[in-house]
Write an enzyme that holds these catalytic residues in place. Structure first.
Site, PDB file in Angstrom:
ATOM      1  N   ARG A  54       0.867  -1.177   0.000  1.00  0.00           N
ATOM      2  CA  ARG A  54       0.000   0.000   0.000  1.00  0.00           C
ATOM      3  C   ARG A  54       0.898   1.220   0.000  1.00  0.00           C
ATOM      4  O   ARG A  54       1.718   1.412   0.894  1.00  0.00           O
ATOM      5  CB  ARG A  54      -0.897  -0.015   1.240  1.00  0.00           C
ATOM      6  CG  ARG A  54      -1.876   1.148   1.319  1.00  0.00           C
ATOM      7  CD  ARG A  54      -2.815   0.958   2.508  1.00  0.00           C
ATOM      8  NE  ARG A  54      -3.857   1.973   2.548  1.00  0.00           N
ATOM      9  CZ  ARG A  54      -3.709   3.178   3.106  1.00  0.00           C
ATOM     10  NH1 ARG A  54      -2.563   3.518   3.671  1.00  0.00           N
ATOM     11  NH2 ARG A  54      -4.705   4.047   3.089  1.00  0.00           N
ATOM     12  N   SER A 122     -12.478  -3.152   0.878  1.00  0.00           N
ATOM     13  CA  SER A 122     -12.652  -2.484   2.171  1.00  0.00           C
ATOM     14  C   SER A 122     -14.126  -2.182   2.380  1.00  0.00           C
ATOM     15  O   SER A 122     -14.786  -1.665   1.487  1.00  0.00           O
ATOM     16  CB  SER A 122     -11.891  -1.153   2.191  1.00  0.00           C
ATOM     17  OG  SER A 122     -10.510  -1.376   2.114  1.00  0.00           O
ATOM     18  N   LYS A 151      -4.893   6.155   7.526  1.00  0.00           N
ATOM     19  CA  LYS A 151      -5.655   6.297   6.288  1.00  0.00           C
ATOM     20  C   LYS A 151      -6.363   7.643   6.293  1.00  0.00           C
ATOM     21  O   LYS A 151      -7.077   7.974   7.242  1.00  0.00           O
ATOM     22  CB  LYS A 151      -6.672   5.171   6.151  1.00  0.00           C
ATOM     23  CG  LYS A 151      -7.484   5.210   4.869  1.00  0.00           C
ATOM     24  CD  LYS A 151      -8.319   3.947   4.720  1.00  0.00           C
ATOM     25  CE  LYS A 151      -9.103   3.955   3.434  1.00  0.00           C
ATOM     26  NZ  LYS A 151      -9.679   2.613   3.159  1.00  0.00           N
TER      27      LYS A 151
END
Ligand code: 3NM
Length: 222
Positions: A54, A122, A151
């Site tokens: 990520r 997600s 995030k």
């Protein structure tokens, strides 16, 4: 259990790859100066069996090069490799899977492109979880369990309550995420958590091997 789901069809693939406790995810800005590649090497040494790349800041070219290297490291050690967001990179490096969010291209379109690669989505609430199952996600992210600054602009979630609901109603594998630390992981387990994704807690640890050992010891106490 969520009724309209064909357990037989999807579970063959899923059981093996998510039958694990810790889901590792890169996060270079929290990695104490270590690169994504170095972090992945440490995660593999620590015995983490599924790792997601990520990276929100770098160019496609840089991300591709890192993923190519990580693909080799994970392949050589039998670790499942998932790429976040970039379907093209996942395909180019032959990752095992792709992980997308609610704001990405719809999962049914991604599936057309990625074929039988693992696909994770997600989710942040019950409606999204049900839709993910219907649309053929292989596993879902469930979060944020707790507050997180890792995030940006993450959707709000009822956290532990939502996780508990998923654990009792959703037949596909699920990964708890968001603000999970060694200090609160048992609470997550008590609310139905089985697989735990952590970014800052793991990549931000100076000794990842010891951190993972310590978390595993703790998880085994209940
Ligand atoms: N997804 P940390 S929360 C990448 O809720 C991500 O879907 C989330 O990082 C979600 O372990 C999150 O440092 C950040 O809190 C997780």
């Amino acid at each position: 259990r969520y009724k309209s789901y064909d357990l037989e069809k999807n579970f063959g693939l899923n059981k093996a790859f998510l039958n694990t406790d810790i889901y590792g995810i890169t996060g270079e800005e929290f990695s104490l100066g270590r690169t994504n590649i170095q972090i992945v090497e440490e995660m593999i040494k620590a015995g983490i069996k599924i790792i997601q790349y990520r990276e929100k800041e770098k160019s496609k070219f840089e991300k591709y090069n890192e993923c190519k290297a990580i693909r080799k490291l994970t392949k050589d050690s039998g670790v499942t490799f998932i790429v976040n967001d970039d379907v093209d990179i996942a395909l180019a490096v032959k990752a095992d899977g792709i992980h997308i969010g609610q704001e990405d291209i719809p999962i049914e379109e991604v599936k057309k492109i990625t074929g039988n690669m693992i696909i994770g989505l997600s989710t942040h609430n019950i409606e999204q979880a049900k839709a993910a199952v219907e649309k053929g996600a292989d596993y879902i992210g469930v979060g944020p369990i707790f507050n997180t600054t890792t995030k940006k602009n993450v959707e709000k979630s009822e956290g532990l309550k939502y996780l508990k609901w998923v654990s009792e109603n959703i037949p596909i594998p699920y990964v708890a995420i968001g603000g999970i630390k060694e200090s609160n992981i048992l609470e997550v387990k008590r609310h139905g958590g089985k697989c735990f994704a952590m970014i800052s807690e793991i990549v931000g640890s100076p000794n990842i091997v010891e951190k993972v050992k310590s978390i595993r010891r703790l998880l085994n106490t209940i």
